[in-house]
Write a protein that holds these residues in place. Structure first.
Motif, PDB file in Angstrom:
ATOM      1  N   MET A 175       0.836  -1.199   0.000  1.00 23.20           N
ATOM      2  CA  MET A 175       0.000   0.000   0.000  1.00 23.20           C
ATOM      3  C   MET A 175       0.877   1.258   0.000  1.00 23.20           C
ATOM      4  O   MET A 175       2.014   1.234   0.471  1.00 23.20           O
ATOM      5  CB  MET A 175      -0.906   0.002   1.225  1.00 23.20           C
ATOM      6  N   LEU A 176       0.299   2.350  -0.490  1.00 19.99           N
ATOM      7  CA  LEU A 176       1.048   3.603  -0.544  1.00 19.99           C
ATOM      8  C   LEU A 176       1.048   4.304   0.817  1.00 19.99           C
ATOM      9  O   LEU A 176       0.056   4.292   1.535  1.00 19.99           O
ATOM     10  CB  LEU A 176       0.403   4.541  -1.563  1.00 19.99           C
ATOM     11  N   ARG A 177       2.171   4.909   1.138  1.00 22.95           N
ATOM     12  CA  ARG A 177       2.232   5.753   2.321  1.00 22.95           C
ATOM     13  C   ARG A 177       1.499   7.064   2.048  1.00 22.95           C
ATOM     14  O   ARG A 177       1.264   7.428   0.893  1.00 22.95           O
ATOM     15  CB  ARG A 177       3.686   6.098   2.659  1.00 22.95           C
ATOM     16  N   GLU A 178       1.175   7.764   3.118  1.00 27.22           N
ATOM     17  CA  GLU A 178       0.662   9.118   2.940  1.00 27.22           C
ATOM     18  C   GLU A 178       1.777   9.972   2.341  1.00 27.22           C
ATOM     19  O   GLU A 178       2.960   9.727   2.582  1.00 27.22           O
ATOM     20  CB  GLU A 178       0.225   9.704   4.290  1.00 27.22           C
ATOM     21  N   TRP A 179       1.401  10.962   1.540  1.00 29.88           N
ATOM     22  CA  TRP A 179       2.380  11.810   0.860  1.00 29.88           C
ATOM     23  C   TRP A 179       3.398  12.392   1.843  1.00 29.88           C
ATOM     24  O   TRP A 179       4.601  12.411   1.570  1.00 29.88           O
ATOM     25  CB  TRP A 179       1.665  12.938   0.124  1.00 29.88           C
ATOM     26  N   GLU A 180       2.924  12.828   3.004  1.00 29.04           N
ATOM     27  CA  GLU A 180       3.795  13.466   3.984  1.00 29.04           C
ATOM     28  C   GLU A 180       4.814  12.491   4.579  1.00 29.04           C
ATOM     29  O   GLU A 180       5.821  12.912   5.160  1.00 29.04           O
ATOM     30  CB  GLU A 180       2.976  14.079   5.122  1.00 29.04           C
ATOM     31  N   ARG A 181       4.570  11.184   4.432  1.00 27.53           N
ATOM     32  CA  ARG A 181       5.476  10.177   4.995  1.00 27.53           C
ATOM     33  C   ARG A 181       6.475   9.644   3.975  1.00 27.53           C
ATOM     34  O   ARG A 181       7.307   8.798   4.300  1.00 27.53           O
ATOM     35  CB  ARG A 181       4.665   9.021   5.582  1.00 27.53           C
ATOM     36  N   LEU A 182       6.405  10.162   2.752  1.00 27.88           N
ATOM     37  CA  LEU A 182       7.389   9.769   1.744  1.00 27.88           C
ATOM     38  C   LEU A 182       8.740  10.391   2.093  1.00 27.88           C
ATOM     39  O   LEU A 182       8.801  11.433   2.747  1.00 27.88           O
ATOM     40  CB  LEU A 182       6.965  10.248   0.357  1.00 27.88           C
ATOM     41  N   PRO A 183       9.839   9.773   1.666  1.00 25.73           N
ATOM     42  CA  PRO A 183      11.143  10.402   1.854  1.00 25.73           C
ATOM     43  C   PRO A 183      11.142  11.792   1.229  1.00 25.73           C
ATOM     44  O   PRO A 183      10.508  12.019   0.193  1.00 25.73           O
ATOM     45  CB  PRO A 183      12.096   9.454   1.098  1.00 25.73           C
ATOM     46  N   LYS A 184      11.826  12.723   1.846  1.00 28.25           N
ATOM     47  CA  LYS A 184      11.829  14.108   1.379  1.00 28.25           C
ATOM     48  C   LYS A 184      12.227  14.219  -0.090  1.00 28.25           C
ATOM     49  O   LYS A 184      11.700  15.046  -0.832  1.00 28.25           O
ATOM     50  CB  LYS A 184      12.786  14.949   2.239  1.00 28.25           C
ATOM     51  N   ARG A 185      13.159  13.365  -0.499  1.00 28.17           N
ATOM     52  CA  ARG A 185      13.620  13.425  -1.880  1.00 28.17           C
ATOM     53  C   ARG A 185      12.495  13.128  -2.858  1.00 28.17           C
ATOM     54  O   ARG A 185      12.496  13.623  -3.988  1.00 28.17           O
ATOM     55  CB  ARG A 185      14.764  12.419  -2.086  1.00 28.17           C
ATOM     56  N   MET A 186      11.515  12.323  -2.430  1.00 29.95           N
ATOM     57  CA  MET A 186      10.421  11.938  -3.316  1.00 29.95           C
ATOM     58  C   MET A 186       9.252  12.923  -3.267  1.00 29.95           C
ATOM     59  O   MET A 186       8.359  12.861  -4.113  1.00 29.95           O
ATOM     60  CB  MET A 186       9.931  10.535  -2.955  1.00 29.95           C
ATOM     61  N   GLN A 187       9.246  13.805  -2.309  1.00 33.30           N
ATOM     62  CA  GLN A 187       8.166  14.785  -2.213  1.00 33.30           C
ATOM     63  C   GLN A 187       8.463  15.969  -3.131  1.00 33.30           C
ATOM     64  O   GLN A 187       8.787  17.073  -2.684  1.00 33.30           O
ATOM     65  CB  GLN A 187       8.005  15.256  -0.762  1.00 33.30           C
ATOM     66  N   ASN A 188       8.345  15.729  -4.415  1.00 33.27           N
ATOM     67  CA  ASN A 188       8.597  16.792  -5.387  1.00 33.27           C
ATOM     68  C   ASN A 188       7.483  16.821  -6.429  1.00 33.27           C
ATOM     69  O   ASN A 188       6.695  15.876  -6.550  1.00 33.27           O
ATOM     70  CB  ASN A 188       9.971  16.608  -6.033  1.00 33.27           C
ATOM     71  N   ASP A 189       7.437  17.890  -7.206  1.00 32.54           N
ATOM     72  CA  ASP A 189       6.355  18.094  -8.175  1.00 32.54           C
ATOM     73  C   ASP A 189       6.366  17.063  -9.292  1.00 32.54           C
ATOM     74  O   ASP A 189       5.318  16.779  -9.891  1.00 32.54           O
ATOM     75  CB  ASP A 189       6.463  19.500  -8.779  1.00 32.54           C
ATOM     76  N   ALA A 190       7.522  16.491  -9.591  1.00 37.79           N
ATOM     77  CA  ALA A 190       7.600  15.507 -10.676  1.00 37.79           C
ATOM     78  C   ALA A 190       6.995  14.173 -10.251  1.00 37.79           C
ATOM     79  O   ALA A 190       6.469  13.423 -11.082  1.00 37.79           O
ATOM     80  CB  ALA A 190       9.053  15.318 -11.094  1.00 37.79           C
ATOM     81  N   VAL A 191       7.071  13.852  -8.968  1.00 34.81           N
ATOM     82  CA  VAL A 191       6.542  12.585  -8.457  1.00 34.81           C
ATOM     83  C   VAL A 191       5.038  12.654  -8.215  1.00 34.81           C
ATOM     84  O   VAL A 191       4.330  11.650  -8.362  1.00 34.81           O
ATOM     85  CB  VAL A 191       7.273  12.194  -7.144  1.00 34.81           C
TER      86      VAL A 191
END
Length: 227
Positions: A1-17
């Motif tokens: 299952m997917l994590r909540e957006w806020e729990r993603l690694p910081k590197r993955m919390q970007n506009d391209a993802v």
């Protein structure tokens, strides 16, 4: 299952993802069924193929000095590192003797290893990784840490799902070793040419994710191997 957006690694919390995340967020049921299929099918195959795994393991030990299994640190979902299981197809400690990408004509590959790579038999122990949750049957092939560090922001979207044993890229680039044959700097060629091309397929698969599509890739993989 997917994590909540806020729990993603910081590197993955970007506009391209974000667009890829939003697509997968709408397919939670398919993602749950994907994991169920992974667990059930990998458990069945491990039991059915146990004799084959034992025979191959013994053959690897007899073919060249060293362990039957090769374990290497790779990267999977959310950037987590894990140790992948493979039958050893190279001389012992080959990863300390050159590039972590294999090129055609690589002298580190053993005689039996060449045959196993041709029919992808070296990948069979990854059924253990699937059962443990490190990998899935279908997904982006797990890269070593040094190559993941070269990912663009968009490429990190492939880390939203577990790494896979096979994919559309695996079928398309089944002769990847030949593409790198004769290249002076294998690492540079892989990072700047092969990896970006492969990622185009991986990202396309994320955008088109469905359980039916993954089952089709599994069937296409089997057909490709037997061909």
């Amino acid at each position: 299952m997917l994590r909540e957006w806020e729990r993603l690694p910081k590197r993955m919390q970007n506009d391209a993802v974000r667009p890829y995340y939003d697509i997968l967020q709408k397919k939670k049921i398919s993602l749950f069924l994907k994991r169920c299929m992974d667990v059930v099918l990998s458990a069945i195959l491990l039991v059915v193929l146990a004799p084959v795994l034992v025979v191959i393991g013994i053959a690897v030990r007899l073919d060249s000095p060293g362990p039957a299994l090769f374990r290497q640190v790779r990267v999977t979902q959310y950037g987590r590192q894990f140790r992948i299981f493979k039958f050893r197809t190279m001389v012992d400690h080959a990863d300390q003797m050159g590039s972590q990408v294999t090129a055609g004509g690589d002298k580190r590959i053993t005689r039996l290893g060449a045959k196993m790579r041709h029919y992808r038999l070296d990948e069979l122990p990854q059924l253990i990784n699937i059962l443990l949750g490190d990998m899935s049957f279908v997904g982006t092939r797990p890269e070593v840490v040094k190559y993941v560090r070269e990912y663009t922001d968009e490429m990190t979207a492939t880390l939203l799902l577990p790494a896979g044993v096979t994919s559309a890229v695996s079928i398309q680039y089944k002769d990847e070793e030949k593409l790198l044959a004769g290249v002076d700097d294998v690492d540079a060629a892989y990072i700047h040419t092969v990896l970006p091309e492969k990622m185009e397929y991986n990202l396309k698969s994320l955008r088109e994710f469905s359980l039916i599509h993954e089952i089709k890739i599994m069937i296409d993989t089997v057909i490709s191997v037997f061909r």
